[in-house]
Design a protein around this motif. Structure first.
Motif, PDB file in Angstrom:
ATOM      1  N   PRO A 108       8.653   2.528  -3.833  1.00 48.94           N
ATOM      2  CA  PRO A 108       8.437   2.980  -5.217  1.00 48.94           C
ATOM      3  C   PRO A 108       9.624   3.800  -5.701  1.00 48.94           C
ATOM      4  CG  PRO A 108       6.528   3.470  -3.818  1.00 48.94           C
ATOM      5  CD  PRO A 108       7.637   3.038  -2.907  1.00 48.94           C
ATOM      6  N   LYS A 109       9.875   3.747  -6.986  1.00 50.74           N
ATOM      7  CA  LYS A 109      10.989   4.516  -7.531  1.00 50.74           C
ATOM      8  C   LYS A 109      10.774   6.011  -7.345  1.00 50.74           C
ATOM      9  CE  LYS A 109      12.414   1.061 -10.929  1.00 50.74           C
ATOM     10  NZ  LYS A 109      12.619   0.756 -12.365  1.00 50.74           N
ATOM     11  N   ASP A 154       3.793  -4.409  -8.819  1.00 49.67           N
ATOM     12  CA  ASP A 154       4.560  -4.512 -10.055  1.00 49.67           C
ATOM     13  C   ASP A 154       6.040  -4.284  -9.745  1.00 49.67           C
ATOM     14  OD1 ASP A 154       5.589  -4.511 -12.565  1.00 49.67           O
ATOM     15  OD2 ASP A 154       4.387  -2.840 -13.329  1.00 49.67           O
ATOM     16  N   LYS A 171       8.390  -3.665 -11.616  1.00 45.58           N
ATOM     17  CA  LYS A 171       8.994  -2.633 -12.457  1.00 45.58           C
ATOM     18  C   LYS A 171       8.933  -1.265 -11.795  1.00 45.58           C
ATOM     19  CE  LYS A 171       7.934  -5.029 -16.783  1.00 45.58           C
ATOM     20  NZ  LYS A 171       7.217  -4.949 -18.084  1.00 45.58           N
ATOM     21  N   ASN A 172       7.958  -1.076 -10.919  1.00 42.63           N
ATOM     22  CA  ASN A 172       7.821   0.209 -10.232  1.00 42.63           C
ATOM     23  C   ASN A 172       8.406   0.195  -8.832  1.00 42.63           C
ATOM     24  OD1 ASN A 172       6.409   1.350 -12.400  1.00 42.63           O
ATOM     25  ND2 ASN A 172       4.473   0.479 -11.685  1.00 42.63           N
TER      26      ASN A 172
END
Length: 538
Positions: A177-178, A211, A213-214
């Protein structure tokens, strides 16, 4: 002030990403093969076959999955166990301490679980990868070496070589995760966020799809370089995220990440491929037979469906009303000509087709080494226990061959594990050994494995100890226990000697009870642990 990376780090990142794109392009077909094999194992291969009629049956008889699980069970019964033996009487104490240390490492790391993951990758994917390293957070902060399973979908080796150790580099991928990246590398996170990399192509799980994006891609870049001046290889590792260097082992250990100079990965193929270090699995060899067996099952089911709904042909000249004939509650139907009414029946399939389906399934089990004998069954005319055991032993030849490959890889992994302990161990690690039948707590010190040759060259561990991988098989254990009982009944062994040589759960508790019944043992465990300093032990 906006964070920046040095020119050296930028060149390293550019070199790593260029090589990674080359490896990733070469692995495109390999990733598709691995995903196809996983779907075959789960029985979802019909989704890869175009269907002209969406209502057609899609039967799956899990012969392939059952075969893999049966071979997996055979391999699990033959799980390897490391035995450390001294090369000379002088090294006997060091061998016993190292043996106890390795057992504790494997218990702490739950190697049994890791071993099952390796078996799955070996049988389904065609090869498995073990990773050997050192984790300073293990054992309550004392650190320790480990042998772990590495997912074959997350490790990329050089496609130009047939031996992993000869490759230009090895990449290990992980999704994080970011928020994790931001917490661990807050100073570099603005650079990482400014250069986003889409991680969706690495998410291949159809059941759990995070996801993208995460998520962000964390990349371990292992590279092996040759030092011509000293005629040695050195391994370095850089950690990258989105083309930004987070860590570089050269900053801490310019002499190389590991003193042994090898990649910390051990690859084991099941059925080797020509011109590649990778291998083929059970699915690659027998998947086509599973597909044909399921296709023939589909024909049988379609024939059964058609036979269950016979059609009635009615001509207009017959004078019968089709809707009136469809009403089965009526006893009398009125028409003009019976010749215009005909039943159309579905012809049954030939008997040899059903026999052929059974033959295909039996061939999968027989040729893969997972026949009825290996599954625990025996012919009705075989009733003797030794005859049944002999049949089962002969039927697992294929599994034993795969087991031998895993054992050899395990032995090499243990060797690297000991080398890693010798290099990275900083504290005295407490381990328990048995002396005259009484457990004693002693301490592992990397100096135990330090012996220099003339000229100050550090000798490899092979000059001090030897490593063997033995099978932990419940049938072999039962035979060993029976032999010990026979020797005890003959008076060759004492009770204490027999119990020490037997293999069973709760053995330590039995030995403790026997000692307590004889004499009270002395205190074994010190109150505090000692820490090693560079000047010696205190």
């Amino acid at each position: 002030m906006k964070p920046r990376q040095s020119e050296t780090k930028r060149r390293l990142a550019e070199e790593a990403m260029t090589l990674f794109r080359e490896f990733r392009s070469a692995y495109a077909n390999e990733w598709r093969r691995q995903e196809h094999n996983e779907r075959m194992y789960r029985g979802e291969h019909w989704y890869d076959v175009p269907m002209t009629d969406p209502n057609e049956p899609r039967p799956v008889t899990p012969i392939l999955q059952s075969t893999i699980e049966n071979v997996s069970a055979d391999l699990s019964d033959q799980m390897p166990e490391a035995i450390i033996e001294p090369e000379s009487a002088v090294d006997a104490y060091a061998a016993r301490v190292v043996d106890a240390l390795i057992r504790r490492n494997h218990d702490a790391a739950a190697y049994t679980v890791e071993y099952r993951k390796l078996i799955h990758d070996l049988l389904v994917g065609g090869y498995c990868i073990q990773e050997v390293g050192y984790d300073s957070e293990l054992n309550a902060g004392l650190g320790g070496a480990f042998i772990r399973h590495a997912d074959i979908r997350s490790v990329l080796i050089d496609p130009l070589v047939t031996d992993l150790q000869d490759g230009r580099a090895v990449f290990k991928l992980a999704l994080r995760p970011k928020a994790w990246i931001s917490a661990h590398y807050p100073d570099l996170y603005p650079l990482i966020e400014a250069a986003p990399v889409d991680a969706s192509e690495l998410i291949t799980d159809e059941i759990l799809s995070p996801d993208p994006k995460n998520a962000t891609l964390l990349l371990e870049y292992w590279r092996r370089e040759y030092d011509a001046d000293e005629d040695v290889y050195r391994v370095h590792m850089a950690l990258l995220c989105n083309g930004v260097v987070l860590e570089d082992s050269r900053d801490v250990k310019p002499e190389g990440y590991f003193a042994h100079g090898r990649y910390p990965f051990i690859l084991t193929p099941l059925y080797p491929r020509k011109g590649s270090a990778l291998g083929f699995g059970v699915v690659d060899l027998f998947g086509t037979q599973q597909l044909y067996a399921d296709k023939l099952d589909q024909l049988v089911l379609k024939n059964a469906f058609l036979a269950s709904r016979n059609k009635l042909l009615v001509t207009e000249a017959s004078g019968f009303d089709p809707d009136d004939l469809r009403d089965w509650s009526k006893d009398v139907h009125t028409g003009e000509n019976l010749n215009g009414v005909t039943w159309m029946t579905t012809a049954p399939l030939p008997n040899y087709l059903l026999s052929y389906i059974r033959a295909i399934r039996e061939d999968i089990k027989e040729e893969s080494g997972a026949n009825d004998s290996s599954r625990g069954s025996a012919p009705s005319n075989v009733t003797a226990a030794r005859a049944i055991e002999a049949l089962q032993e002969m039927s697992t030849k294929r599994a034993r061959q795969a087991s031998d490959q895993l054992h050899e890889a395990f032995r090499e992994a243990v060797r690297l594990e000991i080398e890693t302990e010798r290099e990275f161990n900083c504290y005295l690690r407490p381990v328990t050994i048995t002396v005259d039948g009484v457990p004693k707590e002693v301490y592992f010190d990397s100096d135990l494995l330090s012996k220099d040759a003339p000229g100050g060259v550090r000798l490899p561990i092979e000059f001090l100890i030897s490593i063997k991988a033995v099978k932990r098989n419940r049938f072999a254990s039962a035979a060993q226990n029976e032999l010990m009982l026979n020797l005890l009944s003959l008076g060759v062994l004492t009770k204490e000697q027999a119990v020490s040589l037997m293999v069973f759960e709760g053995k330590e508790q039995v030995q403790k009870s026997m000692r307590e019944a004889g004499a009270e043992p002395e205190p074994l465990f010190p109150e505090r642990m000692k820490k090693k300093r560079f000047g010696g032990n205190v």
